[in-house]
Design an enzyme around this catalytic site. Sequence first.
Site, PDB file in Angstrom:
ATOM      1  N   LYS A 204       0.905  -1.308   0.033  1.00 58.53           N
ATOM      2  CA  LYS A 204       0.011   0.017  -0.002  1.00 58.53           C
ATOM      3  C   LYS A 204       0.841   1.316  -0.046  1.00 58.53           C
ATOM      4  O   LYS A 204       0.522   2.249  -0.741  1.00 58.53           O
ATOM      5  CB  LYS A 204      -0.903  -0.043   1.211  1.00 58.53           C
ATOM      6  N   PHE A 249      -1.565   9.364 -14.088  1.00 60.81           N
ATOM      7  CA  PHE A 249      -0.938  10.104 -13.068  1.00 60.81           C
ATOM      8  C   PHE A 249       0.329  10.893 -13.702  1.00 60.81           C
ATOM      9  O   PHE A 249       1.528  10.935 -13.119  1.00 60.81           O
ATOM     10  CB  PHE A 249      -0.521   9.172 -11.929  1.00 60.81           C
ATOM     11  N   CYS A 260      -4.220  11.003   1.393  1.00 60.86           N
ATOM     12  CA  CYS A 260      -3.214   9.909   1.351  1.00 60.86           C
ATOM     13  C   CYS A 260      -1.800  10.117   0.983  1.00 60.86           C
ATOM     14  O   CYS A 260      -1.054   9.754   1.850  1.00 60.86           O
ATOM     15  CB  CYS A 260      -3.842   9.025   0.494  1.00 60.86           C
TER      16      CYS A 260
HETATM   17  C1  UDX Z   1      -4.789   8.100  -3.754  1.00 61.49           C
HETATM   18  C2  UDX Z   1      -4.694   6.760  -4.494  1.00 61.49           C
HETATM   19  O1  UDX Z   1      -4.802   7.090  -5.769  1.00 61.49           O
HETATM   20  C3  UDX Z   1      -5.480   5.697  -4.103  1.00 61.49           C
HETATM   21  O2  UDX Z   1      -5.060   4.255  -4.678  1.00 61.49           O
HETATM   22  C4  UDX Z   1      -5.274   5.401  -2.429  1.00 61.49           C
HETATM   23  O3  UDX Z   1      -6.166   4.339  -2.178  1.00 61.49           O
HETATM   24  C5  UDX Z   1      -5.595   6.862  -1.618  1.00 61.49           C
HETATM   25  O4  UDX Z   1      -4.867   7.789  -2.253  1.00 61.49           O
HETATM   26  P1  UDX Z   1      -6.662   9.841  -3.686  1.00 61.49           P
HETATM   27  O5  UDX Z   1      -5.874  10.614  -2.445  1.00 61.49           O
HETATM   28  O6  UDX Z   1      -8.162   9.736  -3.507  1.00 61.49           O
HETATM   29  O7  UDX Z   1      -6.254   8.252  -3.775  1.00 61.49           O
HETATM   30  O8  UDX Z   1      -6.464  10.833  -4.866  1.00 61.49           O
HETATM   31  P2  UDX Z   1      -5.620  10.579  -6.201  1.00 61.49           P
HETATM   32  O9  UDX Z   1      -6.853  10.703  -7.511  1.00 61.49           O
HETATM   33  O10 UDX Z   1      -4.815   9.798  -6.272  1.00 61.49           O
HETATM   34  O11 UDX Z   1      -4.925  12.154  -6.323  1.00 61.49           O
HETATM   35  C6  UDX Z   1      -4.061  12.464  -5.345  1.00 61.49           C
HETATM   36  C7  UDX Z   1      -3.538  14.008  -5.487  1.00 61.49           C
HETATM   37  O12 UDX Z   1      -2.655  14.012  -6.768  1.00 61.49           O
HETATM   38  C8  UDX Z   1      -4.468  14.850  -6.057  1.00 61.49           C
HETATM   39  O13 UDX Z   1      -4.215  16.110  -5.185  1.00 61.49           O
HETATM   40  C9  UDX Z   1      -4.504  15.176  -7.309  1.00 61.49           C
HETATM   41  O14 UDX Z   1      -4.819  16.344  -7.921  1.00 61.49           O
HETATM   42  C10 UDX Z   1      -2.962  14.860  -7.693  1.00 61.49           C
HETATM   43  N1  UDX Z   1      -2.843  14.390  -9.020  1.00 61.49           N
HETATM   44  C11 UDX Z   1      -3.312  13.075  -9.525  1.00 61.49           C
HETATM   45  C12 UDX Z   1      -2.001  15.136  -9.855  1.00 61.49           C
HETATM   46  O15 UDX Z   1      -1.609  15.990  -9.466  1.00 61.49           O
HETATM   47  N2  UDX Z   1      -1.662  14.704 -11.015  1.00 61.49           N
HETATM   48  C13 UDX Z   1      -2.116  13.434 -11.445  1.00 61.49           C
HETATM   49  O16 UDX Z   1      -1.742  12.932 -12.831  1.00 61.49           O
HETATM   50  C14 UDX Z   1      -2.881  12.578 -10.617  1.00 61.49           C
END
Ligand code: UDX
Length: 431
Positions: A204, A249, A260
């Site tokens: 994780k 991502f 997270c």
């Molecule tokens: C994350 C993990 O993706 C998930 O698998 C885990 O269970 C919990 O943590 P989450 O925090 O809900 O999920 O959001 P996520 O979609 O991962 O985005 C996290 C952050 O990264 C956000 O602030 C988002 O804006 C940013 N992000 C994401 C980017 O800046 N660029 C990207 O390409 C993707």
Amino acid sequence: MKVTVIGTGYVGLPTALVFADLGNDVLCVDKDEAKVAMLRAGQVPIYEPGVEALLRRSLDDGLFKVTPSTDEGMQHGEVVFIAVGTPQGDDGEADLSAVWAVARDIAKYICHYTIIVTKSTVPVGTGDRIEQILVDAAVDRSMFDVVSNPEFLREGTALPDAQHPDRIVIGADNQAAAHKLMELFAPLEAPVIITDRRSSELIKYASNTFLAIKISFINAISRMCEECGADVSAVARGMGSDPRIGNKFLQAGLGWGGSCLPKDVAALNKIAADLGYDFKMLQAADEVNEQQTRHFVQRLSDRIGGFQGKTIGLLGLAFKPNTDDIRDAKSLEIIEMLKAEGATIRAYDPAAAENVRAIHPDITYVNSALETGQDADAIILVTEWNEFKSLDLTRLGQIMRRKLIFDGRRVFTPYQIERAGFEYVTVGAKG
Ligand code: UDX
């Protein structure tokens, strides 16, 4: 199967509802009585698409119940999931006090053989310690197994993620317990990875921190693009087409926030340090992330000659779209920087405004995206909610003092911007 889920937050509630939807008899436990009352009335305390409808259906079907009593929870579940929060504590370490409290309650109320499953993100060795808490409380070793089953769902898409997981990881040191969980997850038809408990716990953290590093990598490239005239979206597209890299991502922006990624990066860094490993790559990813928002706000400040006396509109406050969660949201950093320099702020978010108001009651919250532009010297797009993509920029421009957009998430297209005659600055492109 009779399933108990302890904790009804962003992870516990969607997980519990998906189990109920699959026909299991689910009982949720939450010590917050107000939350229990809301859920019993079919109301969801968080903003998460689809959850309220599924909650009402599951309550009607009688397959989902909720109680404040761990005693009832332990009587009910053959499998008991721990899905309580593990926020960031001192030194970046995960604060496991909620997990230990639940473990002690489980030890107190366990009354038949139970598989205890950690869903919360927990450091390596947490399963061992839960086991020890039960043993210390004189619970017979034959009464339970402790299994790790990390959750990978994302906020904003929690239900589809929980219904269609990419993989299910089961970390169990006892094969029979692993098989019981496989049976529970079988209807999801997802690949199952069975491993030992410690590896599962580490999977994780390794997954979340890898995602953070991936985003920080593209954000570092975005800084170069701004200097050399390349376009970061084109670079990301070109890189992401290689299946070894993958296109997910790689969205450059203001950086990662949320409940997270930031805490897991800090926690894994601490775990590594405790193990005698200096995880420099993680520290660098964190540094890139910290710089990203500051650098962006500095660009805006340079462009408009400082913030003193200026009005800035903020589009989006949540840490990402489709959630009301503002934990480690970039909007909070931006608000602090703007306030410190004397800007007037007009903010809008479809779901998270009230949460930010509780921290910053002194800024103006408006009721629509358009209204953020009233007499504004610039707009900053912080969160890429879908509704902003179709914002009428021509009308927005008519009410702004200066037609300037700072797009922190690369939402607007050059065509939209040109047609409305805006000055446009975005992450990962010159300007
Ligand atoms: C994350 C993990 O993706 C998930 O698998 C885990 O269970 C919990 O943590 P989450 O925090 O809900 O999920 O959001 P996520 O979609 O991962 O985005 C996290 C952050 O990264 C956000 O602030 C988002 O804006 C940013 N992000 C994401 C980017 O800046 N660029 C990207 O390409 C993707």
